[in-house]
Scaffold this motif. Structure first.
Motif, PDB file in Angstrom:
ATOM      1  N   LYS A 156      -4.874   2.731  -3.398  1.00 27.38           N
ATOM      2  CA  LYS A 156      -3.426   2.967  -3.421  1.00 27.38           C
ATOM      3  C   LYS A 156      -2.742   1.667  -3.016  1.00 27.38           C
ATOM      4  CE  LYS A 156      -3.859   7.847  -2.386  1.00 27.38           C
ATOM      5  NZ  LYS A 156      -3.495   8.926  -1.475  1.00 27.38           N
TER       6      LYS A 156
ATOM      7  N   LYS B 190      -2.024  -3.174 -10.200  1.00 24.20           N
ATOM      8  CA  LYS B 190      -2.488  -2.033  -9.408  1.00 24.20           C
ATOM      9  C   LYS B 190      -3.959  -2.275  -9.135  1.00 24.20           C
ATOM     10  CE  LYS B 190      -3.428   2.253  -8.078  1.00 24.20           C
ATOM     11  NZ  LYS B 190      -4.863   2.046  -7.895  1.00 24.20           N
TER      12      LYS B 190
ATOM     13  N   TYR C  25       7.989   4.568   0.604  1.00 27.03           N
ATOM     14  CA  TYR C  25       6.574   4.965   0.561  1.00 27.03           C
ATOM     15  C   TYR C  25       5.641   3.765   0.406  1.00 27.03           C
ATOM     16  CZ  TYR C  25       9.167   9.178  -0.349  1.00 27.03           C
ATOM     17  OH  TYR C  25      10.080  10.198  -0.260  1.00 27.03           O
ATOM     18  N   LEU C  26       6.156   2.563   0.662  1.00 24.24           N
ATOM     19  CA  LEU C  26       5.336   1.362   0.576  1.00 24.24           C
ATOM     20  C   LEU C  26       5.212   0.705   1.943  1.00 24.24           C
ATOM     21  CD1 LEU C  26       6.730  -0.337  -2.655  1.00 24.24           C
ATOM     22  CD2 LEU C  26       4.517   0.806  -2.389  1.00 24.24           C
TER      23      LEU C  26
ATOM     24  N   MET D 261      10.250   2.893  -4.663  1.00 26.02           N
ATOM     25  CA  MET D 261       9.159   3.326  -3.774  1.00 26.02           C
ATOM     26  C   MET D 261       9.316   2.805  -2.340  1.00 26.02           C
ATOM     27  SD  MET D 261       6.565   5.179  -5.095  1.00 26.02           S
ATOM     28  CE  MET D 261       5.109   4.686  -4.185  1.00 26.02           C
TER      29      MET D 261
ATOM     30  N   LYS E 115       0.853  -1.189   0.000  1.00 24.57           N
ATOM     31  CA  LYS E 115       0.000   0.000   0.000  1.00 24.57           C
ATOM     32  C   LYS E 115       0.884   1.231   0.000  1.00 24.57           C
ATOM     33  CE  LYS E 115      -3.811   2.096   2.516  1.00 24.57           C
ATOM     34  NZ  LYS E 115      -4.691   1.980   3.670  1.00 24.57           N
ATOM     35  N   TRP E 116       0.520   2.222  -0.806  1.00 28.69           N
ATOM     36  CA  TRP E 116       1.251   3.491  -0.826  1.00 28.69           C
ATOM     37  C   TRP E 116       1.029   4.212   0.494  1.00 28.69           C
ATOM     38  CZ3 TRP E 116      -0.222   6.116  -6.113  1.00 28.69           C
ATOM     39  CH2 TRP E 116       0.206   5.319  -7.174  1.00 28.69           C
ATOM     40  N   LYS E 117       2.104   4.685   1.111  1.00 27.87           N
ATOM     41  CA  LYS E 117       2.030   5.469   2.347  1.00 27.87           C
ATOM     42  C   LYS E 117       2.865   6.730   2.146  1.00 27.87           C
ATOM     43  CE  LYS E 117       0.455   4.020   5.787  1.00 27.87           C
ATOM     44  NZ  LYS E 117      -0.812   4.120   6.449  1.00 27.87           N
ATOM     45  N   HIS E 118       2.317   7.692   1.425  1.00 26.56           N
ATOM     46  CA  HIS E 118       3.064   8.896   1.057  1.00 26.56           C
ATOM     47  C   HIS E 118       2.455  10.182   1.597  1.00 26.56           C
ATOM     48  CE1 HIS E 118       0.030  10.252  -1.815  1.00 26.56           C
ATOM     49  NE2 HIS E 118      -0.185   8.965  -1.996  1.00 26.56           N
TER      50      HIS E 118
ATOM     51  N   GLU F 163       7.207   7.125  -8.598  1.00 32.02           N
ATOM     52  CA  GLU F 163       6.393   6.048  -9.170  1.00 32.02           C
ATOM     53  C   GLU F 163       6.835   5.733 -10.597  1.00 32.02           C
ATOM     54  OE1 GLU F 163       4.174   2.905  -9.370  1.00 32.02           O
ATOM     55  OE2 GLU F 163       4.314   4.054  -7.524  1.00 32.02           O
TER      56      GLU F 163
ATOM     57  N   LEU G 227       5.716  12.248  -5.888  1.00 29.75           N
ATOM     58  CA  LEU G 227       5.218  10.868  -5.922  1.00 29.75           C
ATOM     59  C   LEU G 227       5.247  10.320  -7.339  1.00 29.75           C
ATOM     60  CD1 LEU G 227       3.825   8.371  -4.650  1.00 29.75           C
ATOM     61  CD2 LEU G 227       1.646   9.527  -5.123  1.00 29.75           C
TER      62      LEU G 227
ATOM     63  N   GLU H  27       9.683   3.544 -10.229  1.00 26.74           N
ATOM     64  CA  GLU H  27       9.174   2.238  -9.786  1.00 26.74           C
ATOM     65  C   GLU H  27       8.607   1.454 -10.964  1.00 26.74           C
ATOM     66  OE1 GLU H  27       8.461  -0.695  -6.864  1.00 26.74           O
ATOM     67  OE2 GLU H  27       9.493   1.208  -6.630  1.00 26.74           O
TER      68      GLU H  27
END
Length: 102
Positions: free
Chosen positions: A50, A45, A77-78, A74, A8-11, A24, A20, A27
């Motif tokens: 996210k 995806k 931020y993951l 990433m 999960k994206w944690k940004h 990405e 981002l 990535e």
């Protein structure tokens, strides 16, 4: 060894949306390389979330760890929500027939 990996994206509050997209993009390029090399069997995806799901063919958990924590653009931020080792079902079926006896 195959692994199911759910990330999960944690940004939020950490980088701008433009930053981002830059990370990405790197990535996405990395994903193409790992698919072409056979390390990543497939990556998806999740629509309207996210979240990304991948099937990884890693020689072992150590190499998966090195990739997840050291090589992914990433990585900062993951959040790795799920990492499950996967067993081939036909091998399992053979063990069932033998009742797990040698």
């Amino acid at each position: 060894m195959l692994f199911y990996v759910q990330m999960k994206w944690k940004h939020e509050g950490r980088i701008s949306l433009e930053e981002l997209w830059e990370v990405e993009q790197a990535e996405a390029e990395h994903a193409v390389e790992t698919i072409n090399s056979g390390f990543c069997v497939g990556i998806w995806k999740v629509a309207a979330q996210k979240r990304v799901i991948a099937i990884i063919d890693s020689p072992d958990a150590e190499e998966l760890d090195r990739t997840a924590l050291g090589r992914l653009p990433m990585r900062e931020y993951l959040e790795f929500e799920e990492v499950w080792p996967l067993r081939d079902y036909l091998g399992f079926a053979e063990d069932v027939k033998k009742r797990y006896q040698v």
